[in-house]
Design a protein around this motif. Structure first.
Motif, short mmCIF file in Angstrom:
data_model
loop_
_atom_site.label_atom_id
_atom_site.label_comp_id
_atom_site.label_asym_id
_atom_site.label_seq_id
_atom_site.Cartn_x
_atom_site.Cartn_y
_atom_site.Cartn_z
N GLN A 53 -3.66 -1.04 0.51
CA GLN A 53 -2.83 -1.92 -0.31
C GLN A 53 -1.36 -1.56 -0.04
O GLN A 53 -0.70 -0.92 -0.84
CB GLN A 53 -3.15 -1.80 -1.81
N LYS A 58 5.81 -3.96 -4.55
CA LYS A 58 5.58 -4.21 -3.12
C LYS A 58 6.18 -5.54 -2.70
O LYS A 58 6.87 -5.63 -1.69
CB LYS A 58 4.07 -4.20 -2.79
N SER A 61 -0.52 -1.68 -7.95
CA SER A 61 -0.35 -3.08 -8.34
C SER A 61 0.81 -3.23 -9.32
O SER A 61 0.99 -2.40 -10.22
CB SER A 61 -1.63 -3.59 -9.00
N ASP A 92 1.09 -7.03 0.42
CA ASP A 92 -0.01 -6.48 -0.37
C ASP A 92 -1.07 -5.74 0.44
O ASP A 92 -1.72 -4.85 -0.09
CB ASP A 92 -0.67 -7.61 -1.18
MN MN Z 1 -1.96 -5.85 -4.92
#
Ligand code: MN
Ligand code: GTP
Ligand code: SPV
Length: 610
Positions: free
Chosen positions: A242, A269, A265, A293
């Motif tokens: 990720q 990013k 998350s 991602d």
């Molecule tokens: Mn993600």
């Protein structure tokens, strides 16, 4: 109703007999009324159908709004499972279960569950065509949700050509998505009926009970991360992480650097990958976007680590996206881009969308405005007046081609050589702005001990601090000890090794203010890292890496509060000693963790002293 599956597939020109067998089998299970094979060219028609059916709403010129069921707005980690036939595949984070048990369970849940609906057959490729990893990238998603298809067309390369020319017609990921009766699934209760299962050793993904994001767009996280990381390990050939992927070009010297990075998350990013140089540095530096991602990485013929973005689009967090924080994202969702907004606030009269942070204040005229649940804002009782208009995990979906600073070679099958790998999370204290790590084992150790305050991207975890190895905790598919060993083996094969760094844009002062302005200014830390790699700065060594000397960071055009820079570049030894104790417990959970990782841990603990 019995559908003539073969006739439909024949009509669509889908020749791969293994694909046909697969579609026949699952159509037999879920029992749709109709079957339709999808290519990217079908987008316009499907949009019109969704609009006509009220499944999406217009949100401006070629922009669309969609709302998911209010209990279905994020990935569910508790309901996500990696299954195989080998109990040794059980790790700490992959919630391993036996394949046979899960296949039986999901087959039961899916039986007859698409009755009355259309099953869309969506062949896709999670790689630029011609990639050395292409054979791990082909898949066919079956879904009974038209809105999901619109997202898939934006997020992955879609068309029958991606499964008809396969070297081995049987090598594609079977990705079955059945939405289920969302209002009766008991989301978040002990009777929760949702199951999101990757049967990794059979390359089969079975997701039941959602139409949202990573639960439903199976090419993205289930294939692109869980399945691919398992395949990368099983083959010994690659890593699927990720990670974002970007390039920085120094227009003065012509040098170009590629940086990949793992942030948990909802930790920045997308923002970093799309960033523009701060105004004061824009004449000299140019940032280009590859991915926000997922990055797949392998060792290239020249011994360098290469990376590529397997996706075709961006599923980005809407909150706080605006002209100042992320102008590139704003351009990529502008009129004409065919973007889809999910769970933002929507004006049913003007067709505008809004989310927290889009403008400093919400629209003053409440007429027509609905919150993410569809409730009129104007009718809110006084005690709900302060509730967010948009869901905190509301998102926009757009294709890579809409991102104005997309790198020209983003789809080059050879990928790009990676100069640096960075890790970063949301951490209020302890972590400096950046600390560089030159040793590979230490870099891997740093990734494994990445810690962050949890975010809204996963249900029910907001505010808690947790470890998120390499930002892969929700996507880990095999045991963590083997994962670390695989990283060390692949990086060990490289001759020109990337530099590592840990970054933190989220440090806070005693009164809670952000020490660092973040967003576009983050480039300054990365420029220092590249200079360190070039040897034009030396930094200050600490037990946990090299931090910039205050005069090495380019702060042109930036006014920091007095004292904040010091805090940003200082290692808090007491907090770090405490942290090493937490890390010891964290790492001790992972059987078979390579001795090199423990050696790094002992070295740092020793240097911090007591
Ligand atoms: Mn993600
Ligand atoms: P996923 O798509 O969930 O994997 O998340 P992501 O890591 O791509 O997160 P994203 O870039 O979308 O950022 C999530 C949130 O962090 C947004 O609300 C951003 O506004 C905020 N954010 C991003 N960068 C910064 C930063 O440098 N400083 C601060 N304070 N906030 C940031
Ligand atoms: C994430 O949660 O890390 C995402 C969004 O990138 S989702 O596709 O919903 O998983």
């Amino acid at each position: 109703m019995v559908v003539d599956v073969d006739a439909v597939l024949e009509d669509a020109g889908l020749k791969n007999e293994k694909v046909r067998e697969y579609v026949r089998y699952w159509a037999g299970v879920s029992g749709p009324d109709r079957i339709e094979v999808v290519s990217a060219e079908d987008d316009e028609r499907l949009i019109a159908e969704c609009l006509a059916a009220g499944e999406i709403q217009p949100a401006g010129d070629e922009l669309y709004f969609s709302r998911s069921y209010f209990k279905d707005t994020a990935r569910s980690e508790e309901r996500t499972i990696v299954a195989t036939s080998n109990p040794d595949d059980e790790g700490v984070y992959n919630r391993w279960r036996p394949a046979a048990e899960m296949k039986a369970k999901l087959t039961g849940l899916m039986t007859g569950a698409s009755a009355g609906k259309t099953m869309y057959v969506v062949p896709y490729l999670m790689a630029p065509p011609g990639s050395p990893l292409e054979k791990y990238a082909a898949g066919v998603q079956l879904t009974d949700n038209r809105g999901v298809v619109l997202h898939l067309i934006r997020m992955s390369r879609v068309g029958t050509q991606y499964v008809d020319g396969l070297e081995d017609p049987d090598v594609f990921v079977r990705a079955v998505h059945v939405t289920g009766d969302l209002e009766n699934l008991g989301q978040g209760t002990p009777e929760d009926k949702r199951y999101f299962v990757t049967v990794a050793d059979e390359r089969t993904i079975l997701h039941f009970g959602s139409s949202y994001g990573g639960n439903a767009l199976l090419g993205k996280i289930a294939h692109g991360l869980r399945q691919a990381s398992y395949d990368g390990w099983a083959s010994g050939v690659f890593l699927a992480e990720q990670f974002l992927l970007l390039a920085i070009t120094d227009k003065e010297t012509g040098q170009r650097y590629h940086i990949a990075g793992g942030f948990p998350s909802a930790s920045g990013k997308t923002n970093l990958a799309m960033t523009l140089a701060p105004d004061a540095l824009g004449d000299r530096y140019h940032v280009e976007f590859y991915g926000d991602d997922i990055t797949w990485m392998w060792v290239g013929p020249d011994g360098r680590l290469y990376g590529m973005n397997p996706e075709f689009g961006v599923f980005g967090v809407a909150k706080d996206t605006n002209e100042a924080t992320n102008p590139t994202a704003m351009d990529s969702i502008a009129p004409g881009t065919r973007s889809i907004f999910t769970n933002v606030a929507y004006n049913s009269k003007t067709h505008e969308v809004w989310w927290e942070g889009r403008t400093p204040e919400p629209p003053a005229d409440l007429d027509g405005w609905l919150d993410w649940k569809g409730e009129p804002i104007a009718d809110r009782p006084a005690d709900q007046a302060g509730d967010p208009w948009a869901h905190p995990n509301s998102r926009f979906t757009t294709t890579l081609a809409n991102v104005p600073n997309l790198a020209g070679d983003y789809a080059d099958p050879r990928g790009v050589p990676i100069d640096a790998i960075i890790f970063g999370g949301r951490t209020r204290d302890r972590e400096p702005l950046i600390r560089a790590i030159t040793d590979v084992a230490e870099g891997v150790y740093d990734g494994l001990t990445l810690g962050a305050e949890a975010t809204f991207a996963a249900d029910g975890l907001d505010g808690q601090l947790r470890y998120d190895p390499m930002s892969m905790r929700p996507f880990m598919s095999y045991p963590e000890g083997a994962y670390a060993a695989h990283w060390l083996t692949l990086l060990g094969q490289t001759t020109d090794k990337p530099i590592f760094a840990h970054v933190n844009w989220f440090g806070r002062g005693a009164d809670g203010h952000f020490l660092w302005p973040g967003y576009r200014e983050n480039l300054r830390a990365l420029l220092w890292l590249m200079q360190l790699r070039e040897g034009t700065v030396t930094g200050v060594p600490t037990p946990v890496g090299i931090v910039p000397a205050a005069d090495e960071l380019n702060l042109d055009g930036l006014a920091l509060e007095p004292g904040d820079l010091d805090r940003l570049l200082t290692i808090d030894t007491d907090r770090w000693r405490q942290e090493m104790g937490f890390r010891e417990e964290h790492l001790a959970q992972f059987p078979g963790l390579p001795e090199e990782i423990w050696a790094v841990h002992r070295r740092i603990t020793g240097e911090l002293g007591d």
